[in-house]
Scaffold this active site. Structure first.
Site, PDB file in Angstrom:
ATOM      1  N   ARG A   1       3.023 -21.931  11.736  1.00 57.00           N
ATOM      2  CA  ARG A   1       2.760 -22.965  10.708  1.00 57.00           C
ATOM      3  C   ARG A   1       2.687 -24.325  11.404  1.00 57.00           C
ATOM      4  O   ARG A   1       3.733 -24.926  11.746  1.00 57.00           O
ATOM      5  CB  ARG A   1       3.854 -22.973   9.647  1.00 57.00           C
ATOM      6  CG  ARG A   1       3.722 -24.107   8.632  1.00 57.00           C
ATOM      7  CD  ARG A   1       2.485 -24.034   7.814  1.00 57.00           C
ATOM      8  NE  ARG A   1       2.450 -22.780   7.025  1.00 57.00           N
ATOM      9  CZ  ARG A   1       1.349 -22.316   6.447  1.00 57.00           C
ATOM     10  NH1 ARG A   1       0.216 -22.958   6.592  1.00 57.00           N
ATOM     11  NH2 ARG A   1       1.373 -21.192   5.766  1.00 57.00           N
TER      12      ARG A   1
ATOM     13  N   ARG B   1      -6.368 -15.838  14.705  1.00 57.95           N
ATOM     14  CA  ARG B   1      -5.071 -16.536  14.881  1.00 57.95           C
ATOM     15  C   ARG B   1      -3.882 -15.583  14.757  1.00 57.95           C
ATOM     16  O   ARG B   1      -2.743 -16.005  14.924  1.00 57.95           O
ATOM     17  CB  ARG B   1      -4.948 -17.668  13.863  1.00 57.95           C
ATOM     18  CG  ARG B   1      -4.910 -17.192  12.405  1.00 57.95           C
ATOM     19  CD  ARG B   1      -4.697 -18.348  11.434  1.00 57.95           C
ATOM     20  NE  ARG B   1      -4.540 -17.829  10.063  1.00 57.95           N
ATOM     21  CZ  ARG B   1      -4.099 -18.559   9.049  1.00 57.95           C
ATOM     22  NH1 ARG B   1      -3.789 -19.835   9.238  1.00 57.95           N
ATOM     23  NH2 ARG B   1      -3.968 -18.020   7.851  1.00 57.95           N
TER      24      ARG B   1
ATOM     25  N   HIS C   1      -7.930 -25.784  12.918  1.00 59.25           N
ATOM     26  CA  HIS C   1      -7.173 -26.212  11.726  1.00 59.25           C
ATOM     27  C   HIS C   1      -5.988 -27.115  12.118  1.00 59.25           C
ATOM     28  O   HIS C   1      -4.823 -26.737  11.956  1.00 59.25           O
ATOM     29  CB  HIS C   1      -6.672 -24.931  11.045  1.00 59.25           C
ATOM     30  CG  HIS C   1      -6.133 -25.083   9.653  1.00 59.25           C
ATOM     31  ND1 HIS C   1      -5.041 -25.858   9.341  1.00 59.25           N
ATOM     32  CD2 HIS C   1      -6.520 -24.520   8.479  1.00 59.25           C
ATOM     33  CE1 HIS C   1      -4.787 -25.778   8.044  1.00 59.25           C
ATOM     34  NE2 HIS C   1      -5.661 -24.977   7.503  1.00 59.25           N
TER      35      HIS C   1
ATOM     36  N   ASP D   1      -6.847 -31.044  -1.078  1.00 61.30           N
ATOM     37  CA  ASP D   1      -7.422 -29.931  -0.310  1.00 61.30           C
ATOM     38  C   ASP D   1      -8.936 -29.996  -0.477  1.00 61.30           C
ATOM     39  O   ASP D   1      -9.472 -29.559  -1.497  1.00 61.30           O
ATOM     40  CB  ASP D   1      -6.871 -28.599  -0.842  1.00 61.30           C
ATOM     41  CG  ASP D   1      -7.203 -27.431   0.072  1.00 61.30           C
ATOM     42  OD1 ASP D   1      -6.636 -26.334  -0.151  1.00 61.30           O
ATOM     43  OD2 ASP D   1      -8.012 -27.615   1.010  1.00 61.30           O
TER      44      ASP D   1
ATOM     45  N   GLU E   1      -9.237 -31.092   9.755  1.00 59.64           N
ATOM     46  CA  GLU E   1      -9.700 -29.876  10.429  1.00 59.64           C
ATOM     47  C   GLU E   1     -11.180 -29.963  10.807  1.00 59.64           C
ATOM     48  O   GLU E   1     -12.016 -30.364   9.994  1.00 59.64           O
ATOM     49  CB  GLU E   1      -9.466 -28.685   9.501  1.00 59.64           C
ATOM     50  CG  GLU E   1      -8.011 -28.558   9.064  1.00 59.64           C
ATOM     51  CD  GLU E   1      -7.821 -27.702   7.841  1.00 59.64           C
ATOM     52  OE1 GLU E   1      -8.574 -26.711   7.689  1.00 59.64           O
ATOM     53  OE2 GLU E   1      -6.940 -28.019   7.019  1.00 59.64           O
TER      54      GLU E   1
HETATM   55  O1  TA6 Z   1      -7.335 -25.840   5.265  1.00 60.10           O
HETATM   56  C1  TA6 Z   1      -6.717 -25.929   4.015  1.00 60.10           C
HETATM   57  C2  TA6 Z   1      -6.311 -24.528   3.573  1.00 60.10           C
HETATM   58  O2  TA6 Z   1      -7.456 -23.721   3.370  1.00 60.10           O
HETATM   59  C3  TA6 Z   1      -5.433 -24.659   2.331  1.00 60.10           C
HETATM   60  O3  TA6 Z   1      -6.115 -24.205   1.175  1.00 60.10           O
HETATM   61  C4  TA6 Z   1      -4.199 -23.817   2.682  1.00 60.10           C
HETATM   62  O4  TA6 Z   1      -4.403 -22.482   2.310  1.00 60.10           O
HETATM   63  C5  TA6 Z   1      -4.154 -24.016   4.186  1.00 60.10           C
HETATM   64  O5  TA6 Z   1      -5.518 -23.880   4.586  1.00 60.10           O
HETATM   65  C6  TA6 Z   1      -3.192 -23.160   4.939  1.00 60.10           C
HETATM   66  O6  TA6 Z   1      -3.607 -21.825   4.944  1.00 60.10           O
HETATM   67  P1  TA6 Z   1      -2.607 -20.738   5.623  1.00 60.10           P
HETATM   68  O7  TA6 Z   1      -3.320 -19.432   5.466  1.00 60.10           O
HETATM   69  O8  TA6 Z   1      -2.425 -21.154   7.056  1.00 60.10           O
HETATM   70  O9  TA6 Z   1      -1.322 -20.851   4.850  1.00 60.10           O
END
Ligand code: TA6
Length: 297
Positions: free
Chosen positions: A70, A96, A166, A210, A269
């Protein structure tokens, strides 16, 4: 026990094996320090000398095979977000969620450290995505951080991809920062049924946000008066930019998101997502990269 073969490492790179046979690389050169997990080729710390940390990672992040850390810079590939047709498949693809191979580690005259990782199709990947592919991730770690993902379609038919570097960034306080560079562009609001809106002025945060900003190859800057700095995110091979902060409710529902961590991070991102789909012919490569730097305000 997964077997990892290591190339010769320069003195600026060392290996630590975390619990559960989870190798991470520690980089310390004259310009910066960083940490990269072999899992996902996932950079999760970056701190230029004399600066505050630039890349954010949750203190409650999970470091185990199959689960993305995370924070840091997760490599989202071969799709961004939820899979379009099959909700059983992992969000943000599978690159990932497994170990890559460290292919090369070099200490350059410039003082930066160059790392290159590879991730190719396998029996595992074929269960998720039935096509042959090759990925290479290159990290150039110095005063700036350059991240470059090269994808090659090794199948015998045309393939479509969406993808994201990301990146999670450290900020002093999400309520005090602003993001410049996306003014007057159109964004898809993931929180409003993917409706499209025009960005008025700089982006500021007072709730969950978002958004996929379409047709935005330009440089974006995070202005952070609390840390008296700006973080500049330049990119190439990327037509879209995602900006995300989960705010209170969404972050508190994620066990690997530290308490109140949303206050100290923002995602900007480097993507090809939404309308910006990459189509590759057989043996055709595509390269997406981001260069992250810090300036004093
Ligand atoms: O990039 C934004 C996003 O698509 C959010 O909608 C949220 O889901 C985030 O990515 C994190 O995703 P993850 O699968 O890493 O929890």
């Amino acid at each position: 026990m997964t077997r990892h073969n290591w190339p010769t490492l320069p003195d600026s790179v060392s290996i630590e094996i975390l619990e559960g046979d989870y190798p991470v690389l520690k980089i310390a050169n004259s310009l910066a320090t960083a940490k990269v997990a072999l899992h996902g080729a996932h950079l999760y710390q970056f701190k230029p000398k004399g600066q505050d940390p630039v890349i954010w990672t949750s203190e409650t992040a999970v470091y185990k095979q199959g689960k993305a850390i995370r924070g840091g810079i997760p490599i989202c590939w071969p799709w961004f977000g939820p899979h379009q047709n099959n909700s059983e498949l992992p969000a943000h693809g599978f690159a990932r969620n497994d170990f890559w191979v460290l292919n090369e580690a070099q200490q350059l005259e410039s003082g930066s450290t160059l790392l290159s990782f590879k991730f190719n199709h396998s029996e595992n990947s074929k269960n998720l995505w039935p096509h042959d592919f090759g990925l290479e991730l290159t990290l150039l770690i110095g005063r700036e951080l350059k991240v470059e993902l090269t994808m090659v379609n090794l199948s015998n038919q045309e393939q479509n991809f969406t993808t994201a570097l990301h990146s999670y960034f450290c900020v002093s306080d999400i309520k005090d920062i602003s993001i410049a560079g996306l003014e007057n562009t159109t964004y898809i609001d993931s929180l409003q049924n993917d409706e499209r809106f025009k960005q008025q002025g700089a982006i500021r945060f007072s709730e969950e946000l978002d958004r996929i900003y379409c047709q935005t190859p330009q440089t974006v800057t995070i202005h952070d008066p609390g840390l008296s700095r700006a973080i500049t995110i330049e990119k190439s091979g990327s037509l879209s930019t995602v900006v995300w902060n989960p705010w209170i409710d969404k972050s508190s529902n994620m066990n690997d998101f530290e308490i109140d961590g949303y206050q100290r991070m923002v995602c900007v991102e480097t993507c090809n997502a939404g309308d910006d789909i990459i189509t590759l012919a057989p043996n055709q490569p595509h390269r997406i990269s981001t260069t992250i730097s810090v300036q004093k305000l």
